[in-house]
Design a protein around this motif. Structure first.
Motif, short mmCIF file in Angstrom:
data_model
loop_
_atom_site.label_atom_id
_atom_site.label_comp_id
_atom_site.label_asym_id
_atom_site.label_seq_id
_atom_site.Cartn_x
_atom_site.Cartn_y
_atom_site.Cartn_z
N ARG A 25 0.84 -1.20 0.00
CA ARG A 25 0.00 0.00 0.00
C ARG A 25 0.88 1.26 0.00
O ARG A 25 0.59 2.23 -0.72
CB ARG A 25 -0.93 -0.03 1.22
N TYR A 26 1.93 1.25 0.79
CA TYR A 26 2.84 2.40 0.85
C TYR A 26 3.49 2.63 -0.51
O TYR A 26 3.55 3.76 -1.01
CB TYR A 26 3.90 2.17 1.91
N ALA A 27 3.99 1.55 -1.13
CA ALA A 27 4.70 1.68 -2.40
C ALA A 27 3.83 2.28 -3.49
O ALA A 27 4.31 3.07 -4.32
CB ALA A 27 5.24 0.32 -2.83
N PHE A 28 2.55 1.93 -3.51
CA PHE A 28 1.69 2.34 -4.61
C PHE A 28 0.80 3.54 -4.30
O PHE A 28 0.35 4.21 -5.24
CB PHE A 28 0.83 1.16 -5.06
N LEU A 29 0.54 3.81 -3.05
CA LEU A 29 -0.41 4.87 -2.73
C LEU A 29 0.21 6.10 -2.08
O LEU A 29 -0.43 7.15 -2.03
CB LEU A 29 -1.52 4.33 -1.82
N ASP A 30 1.41 5.99 -1.54
CA ASP A 30 2.04 7.15 -0.90
C ASP A 30 3.01 7.80 -1.91
O ASP A 30 3.96 7.16 -2.35
CB ASP A 30 2.81 6.74 0.35
N PRO A 31 2.78 9.06 -2.28
CA PRO A 31 3.67 9.73 -3.24
C PRO A 31 5.13 9.76 -2.81
O PRO A 31 6.03 9.84 -3.65
CB PRO A 31 3.10 11.15 -3.34
N ALA A 32 5.37 9.69 -1.49
CA ALA A 32 6.75 9.74 -0.99
C ALA A 32 7.55 8.51 -1.40
O ALA A 32 8.78 8.54 -1.41
CB ALA A 32 6.75 9.87 0.53
N ALA A 33 6.87 7.41 -1.75
CA ALA A 33 7.58 6.17 -2.04
C ALA A 33 8.51 6.31 -3.24
O ALA A 33 9.63 5.78 -3.23
CB ALA A 33 6.58 5.04 -2.27
N LYS A 34 8.07 7.01 -4.27
CA LYS A 34 8.91 7.13 -5.47
C LYS A 34 10.10 8.06 -5.23
O LYS A 34 11.11 7.95 -5.93
CB LYS A 34 8.06 7.62 -6.65
N GLU A 35 9.98 8.94 -4.26
CA GLU A 35 11.13 9.77 -3.89
C GLU A 35 12.08 8.99 -2.99
O GLU A 35 13.30 9.16 -3.08
CB GLU A 35 10.65 11.03 -3.17
N LEU A 36 11.54 8.15 -2.14
CA LEU A 36 12.35 7.37 -1.21
C LEU A 36 13.15 6.29 -1.92
O LEU A 36 14.30 6.01 -1.54
CB LEU A 36 11.44 6.71 -0.17
#
Length: 209
Positions: free
Chosen positions: A79-90
């Motif tokens: 859920r974090y990887a796909f729904l939190d915009p911060a994941a692609k920056e992290l």
């Protein structure tokens, strides 16, 4: 397989995503929680079969910025990887990390295609994430390796490369312990800082269930 990609199947998953379902075992044994503390400052956490974060030490939870503010029952790495915009920056190599997450779910689908927690999560993500829907259309014959190196571009500790190792926990089916360690000596200081910041942040947050 029950998790096909037909229109009827997607409609069924959409319904399941909004339906209350029975939860699998989420209880982490006290001995495992103690182990997480003993592993500090190495980030470590316990995941369910669908990658719910069931328990974590301070660095393990703070490794994924923002997830600590989510309701405990919603803390999930897919859920974090796909729904939190911060994941692609992290995650500089977000696509590879996302594929590993999806492969984990496909591995579960191969052994328990009617698992209610799997159906609920897949249904939710197919509705909310075009990226997930795209990757879910592929079939992943093999689960990802339980070890490797992940690179993080963390907003608080900077760039850090962490080796990870995951292992099944005996006595609690579906639970996996994931532990990280600095891939190089230079990553150790960042790991210690991550643990310190995580502990400070956790003092004002609700504990893990």
């Amino acid at each position: 397989m029950s998790l096909d990609h037909s229109g009827n199947e997607q409609e069924r998953l959409s319904v399941l995503a909004t339906r209350e379902v029975a939860e699998p075992n989420r209880v982490v044994r006290p001995a495992i929680k103690l182990m997480l503390e003993k592993l500090r400052p190495c980030p470590a956490y316990v995941l369910s079969r669908t990658l719910d974060v069931l328990a974590a030490n301070p660095g393990g939870l703070y490794l994924y910025p923002g997830v600590e503010s989510w309701p405990v029952q919603q803390r999930n790495l897919v859920r974090y990887a796909f729904l939190d915009p911060a994941a692609k920056e992290l995650l500089p190599d977000w696509e590879a990390c996302a594929r590993r997450c999806v492969a984990r779910l496909w591995a579960l689908a191969g052994t328990d295609p009617e698992a209610p927690d799997l159906l609920q999560l897949v249904g939710e993500l197919q509705i909310k994430s075009d990226d997930f829907a795209r990757l879910w259309q592929r079939y992943y014959a093999r689960p990802p390796h339980g070890r490797g190196i992940t690179h993080f571009r963390h907003s608080q500790v900077g760039d850090i490369a962490l080796e990870y190792q995951s292992m099944q926990l005996e006595g609690t089916p579906g639970h996996r312990l994931v532990a990280h360690n600095g891939a190089a000596a230079s990553d150790h200081d960042a790991m210690v800082l991550l643990d310190m910041l995580g502990a400070r942040n956790a003092s004002g947050r609700p504990g893990m269930s």
